[in-house]
Write a protein that holds these residues in place. Structure first.
Motif, PDB file in Angstrom:
ATOM      1  N   GLY A   1      47.439  14.339  28.141  1.00 37.68           N
ATOM      2  CA  GLY A   1      47.201  13.720  26.850  1.00 37.68           C
ATOM      3  C   GLY A   1      48.468  13.691  26.009  1.00 37.68           C
ATOM      4  N   PHE A   2      48.405  12.980  24.864  1.00 37.44           N
ATOM      5  CA  PHE A   2      49.564  12.885  23.982  1.00 37.44           C
ATOM      6  C   PHE A   2      49.109  12.512  22.579  1.00 37.44           C
ATOM      7  CE2 PHE A   2      49.493   9.407  27.162  1.00 37.44           C
ATOM      8  CZ  PHE A   2      48.892   8.414  26.400  1.00 37.44           C
ATOM      9  N   ASP A   3      50.032  12.656  21.628  1.00 40.06           N
ATOM     10  CA  ASP A   3      49.736  12.364  20.221  1.00 40.06           C
ATOM     11  C   ASP A   3      49.549  10.857  20.016  1.00 40.06           C
ATOM     12  OD1 ASP A   3      50.100  15.045  19.675  1.00 40.06           O
ATOM     13  OD2 ASP A   3      52.213  14.792  19.105  1.00 40.06           O
ATOM     14  N   VAL A   4      48.652  10.521  19.077  1.00 40.97           N
ATOM     15  CA  VAL A   4      48.425   9.117  18.722  1.00 40.97           C
ATOM     16  C   VAL A   4      48.320   8.992  17.204  1.00 40.97           C
ATOM     17  CG1 VAL A   4      47.334   8.412  20.892  1.00 40.97           C
ATOM     18  CG2 VAL A   4      45.934   9.408  19.053  1.00 40.97           C
ATOM     19  N   ARG A   5      48.485   7.767  16.732  1.00 45.25           N
ATOM     20  CA  ARG A   5      48.371   7.469  15.306  1.00 45.25           C
ATOM     21  C   ARG A   5      47.423   6.274  15.139  1.00 45.25           C
ATOM     22  NH1 ARG A   5      53.669   5.515  11.951  1.00 45.25           N
ATOM     23  NH2 ARG A   5      53.275   3.644  13.196  1.00 45.25           N
ATOM     24  N   PHE A   6      46.704   6.221  14.034  1.00 47.78           N
ATOM     25  CA  PHE A   6      45.674   5.194  13.841  1.00 47.78           C
ATOM     26  C   PHE A   6      46.022   4.287  12.659  1.00 47.78           C
ATOM     27  CE2 PHE A   6      43.755   9.138  15.416  1.00 47.78           C
ATOM     28  CZ  PHE A   6      43.311   8.702  16.655  1.00 47.78           C
ATOM     29  N   GLY A   7      45.101   3.332  12.411  1.00 44.10           N
ATOM     30  CA  GLY A   7      45.275   2.415  11.296  1.00 44.10           C
ATOM     31  C   GLY A   7      44.986   3.078   9.966  1.00 44.10           C
ATOM     32  N   SER A   8      45.334   2.364   8.896  1.00 41.31           N
ATOM     33  CA  SER A   8      45.121   2.874   7.545  1.00 41.31           C
ATOM     34  C   SER A   8      43.666   2.636   7.116  1.00 41.31           C
ATOM     35  CB  SER A   8      46.066   2.160   6.580  1.00 41.31           C
ATOM     36  OG  SER A   8      45.773   0.761   6.561  1.00 41.31           O
TER      37      SER A   8
ATOM     38  N   SER B   1      49.333   2.466  11.675  1.00 41.17           N
ATOM     39  CA  SER B   1      49.310   1.230  12.447  1.00 41.17           C
ATOM     40  C   SER B   1      48.532   0.170  11.674  1.00 41.17           C
ATOM     41  CB  SER B   1      48.668   1.471  13.809  1.00 41.17           C
ATOM     42  OG  SER B   1      47.269   1.605  13.677  1.00 41.17           O
ATOM     43  N   HIS B   2      48.408  -1.013  12.273  1.00 35.44           N
ATOM     44  CA  HIS B   2      47.591  -2.082  11.696  1.00 35.44           C
ATOM     45  C   HIS B   2      46.181  -2.085  12.312  1.00 35.44           C
ATOM     46  CE1 HIS B   2      51.764  -3.681  10.987  1.00 35.44           C
ATOM     47  NE2 HIS B   2      51.234  -3.789   9.779  1.00 35.44           N
ATOM     48  N   GLY B   3      45.814  -0.937  12.886  1.00 39.52           N
ATOM     49  CA  GLY B   3      44.507  -0.819  13.515  1.00 39.52           C
ATOM     50  C   GLY B   3      44.581  -0.389  14.967  1.00 39.52           C
ATOM     51  N   CYS B   4      45.774  -0.495  15.561  1.00 38.73           N
ATOM     52  CA  CYS B   4      45.932  -0.096  16.961  1.00 38.73           C
ATOM     53  C   CYS B   4      46.073   1.425  17.079  1.00 38.73           C
ATOM     54  CB  CYS B   4      47.167  -0.766  17.563  1.00 38.73           C
ATOM     55  SG  CYS B   4      46.991  -2.550  17.781  1.00 38.73           S
ATOM     56  N   VAL B   5      46.010   1.887  18.335  1.00 34.39           N
ATOM     57  CA  VAL B   5      46.254   3.296  18.638  1.00 34.39           C
ATOM     58  C   VAL B   5      47.714   3.397  19.062  1.00 34.39           C
ATOM     59  CG1 VAL B   5      45.643   5.252  20.086  1.00 34.39           C
ATOM     60  CG2 VAL B   5      43.860   3.657  19.345  1.00 34.39           C
ATOM     61  N   ASN B   6      48.563   3.937  18.175  1.00 31.86           N
ATOM     62  CA  ASN B   6      50.004   4.055  18.459  1.00 31.86           C
ATOM     63  C   ASN B   6      50.306   5.292  19.285  1.00 31.86           C
ATOM     64  OD1 ASN B   6      51.244   2.791  15.246  1.00 31.86           O
ATOM     65  ND2 ASN B   6      50.476   1.724  17.024  1.00 31.86           N
ATOM     66  N   VAL B   7      51.252   5.150  20.225  1.00 30.69           N
ATOM     67  CA  VAL B   7      51.711   6.253  21.073  1.00 30.69           C
ATOM     68  C   VAL B   7      53.219   6.375  20.908  1.00 30.69           C
ATOM     69  CG1 VAL B   7      51.832   7.156  23.423  1.00 30.69           C
ATOM     70  CG2 VAL B   7      49.855   5.771  22.712  1.00 30.69           C
ATOM     71  N   ARG B   8      53.745   7.604  20.822  1.00 32.18           N
ATOM     72  CA  ARG B   8      55.195   7.789  20.683  1.00 32.18           C
ATOM     73  C   ARG B   8      55.840   8.383  21.927  1.00 32.18           C
ATOM     74  NH1 ARG B   8      55.276  12.389  15.899  1.00 32.18           N
ATOM     75  NH2 ARG B   8      53.897  13.938  16.869  1.00 32.18           N
ATOM     76  N   ASN B   9      55.035   8.864  22.873  1.00 31.11           N
ATOM     77  CA  ASN B   9      55.561   9.407  24.129  1.00 31.11           C
ATOM     78  C   ASN B   9      55.606   8.258  25.154  1.00 31.11           C
ATOM     79  OD1 ASN B   9      56.009  10.719  26.611  1.00 31.11           O
ATOM     80  ND2 ASN B   9      54.943  12.579  25.933  1.00 31.11           N
ATOM     81  N   LYS B  10      56.732   7.586  25.215  1.00 32.56           N
ATOM     82  CA  LYS B  10      56.811   6.382  26.050  1.00 32.56           C
ATOM     83  C   LYS B  10      56.691   6.673  27.550  1.00 32.56           C
ATOM     84  CE  LYS B  10      59.440   2.073  26.407  1.00 32.56           C
ATOM     85  NZ  LYS B  10      60.634   1.330  25.919  1.00 32.56           N
TER      86      LYS B  10
END
Length: 333
Positions: free
Chosen positions: A242-249, A304-313
């Protein structure tokens, strides 16, 4: 009989001879003493005709004798330049010259379009073809196993890649297309060239904790927890990694629920926000799990604009290669 000569007549003849001789002597003396003349040279003056009068006396010249300044400047001597300016100035016209004809401006010639350098084309074989297919597969343009033959599948993949970048969609690999492909992909690994499928990571028992949701316990699932801000790849109830994610506002929230992956694409630009979305796995409308350089740089200070962002490429690329169309996505609290 001889006639006798009268003494009186002889005396008169002698007198006339003496008078004539005296006159000749007087003329000779006068000629020799003329000023500015050499002996035996007739006197000639400016404005006077050479010669003498019938009486033998030189004709008057009307000149002022040498050494005596004249009160009135002579206007007839051509040798003396006039010091009085002319009443009417004389304008000397410049020489007439014919203007040179302007030279025609050089005509710009169009640069010939360079002929593209061909790297590979349909019908070619060899390890470079295999490397080409492996790179195209990294970008999801080539499906299936790679081989050494440049056939119809390779031609179609190259044509699609070229059209996406605005190149001439010939299906033939030229130098420009190859350089662009190399810049967007990594050097294929030995496993990629040998069609070896990556094995799922097997975490050690108890080494990984995740936010369990019952909907993630069956099948192949990207289980996304908004509570822990983590995405866990779960296969048949076993978490793989697993890894960290970021979400929409709050204005553009990430949707919650059970979805499935319906599209995968490596090279994506958002139509709405014009931002890159590499390695996108779409699951709900335009929302997708994808890499975000903004998340990698700023962390959770953005959204994000609603997507699930990932920073661990690197880990996302591994997940992208494992996820299949139809795999489940669960977004929960």
């Amino acid at each position: 009989m001889q006639t006798a000569t009268s003494p009186l007549r002889a005396t008169g003849a002698l007198r006339r001879a003496l008078v004539l001789a005296g006159a000749v002597a007087l003329v000779a003396a006068t000629t020799a003493c003329s000023p500015d003349q050499g002996a035996g040279v007739a006197a000639t003056h400016v404005g006077q005709t050479a010669g003498s009068s019938s009486s033998g006396t030189p004709a008057p010249t009307g000149e002022t004798p040498a050494g005596t300044p004249s009160e009135t400047p002579s206007e007839t001597l051509s040798e003396t330049p006039s010091t009085t300016p002319s009443a009417t100035p004389t304008t000397v016209a410049p020489p007439t010259t014919t203007p040179a004809k302007p030279r025609p401006a050089p005509t710009a010639t169009a640069e010939p379009t360079p002929v593209p350098v061909i790297v590979l084309r349909a019908g070619d074989t060899g390890p470079k073809v295999r490397s080409l297919q492996a790179r195209l597969r990294q970008l999801n343009w080539f499906d299936g196993d790679v081989s050494d033959r440049y056939g119809t599948r390779t031609t179609a993949a190259v044509r699609g890649f070229q059209a996406k970048r605005g190149f001439d969609a010939t299906g033939t690999l030229d130098e420009r297309t190859w350089d662009k492909l190399v810049s967007m992909t990594h050097r294929p690994t030995a496993d990629e060239l040998a069609n070896v499928k990556p094995k799922p990571a097997e975490p050690a028992p108890g080494s990984m904790s995740w936010d369990v949701d019952e909907r993630c316990m069956t099948g192949r699932v990207m289980c996304v927890s908004k509570s822990t801000k983590r995405l866990t790849w779960v296969v048949d109830g076993i978490p793989q990694y697993g890894f960290d994610v970021r979400f929409g506002s709050d204005e553009l929230p990430t949707r919650e629920g059970v979805f499935s992956v319906y599209l995968k694409k490596v090279d994506v630009i958002s139509n709405l926000y014009h931002t890159p979305m590499p390695y996108s796995m779409f699951f709900s409308g335009g929302q997708a799990v994808h890499y975000s350089s903004n998340f990698a740089r700023l962390g959770y200070s953005g959204a994000s604009h609603g997507c699930v962002n990932v920073r661990n490429k690197p880990l996302l690329i591994q997940l992208y290669n494992e996820v299949r169309i139809g795999d489940k996505v669960v977004v929960h609290w």
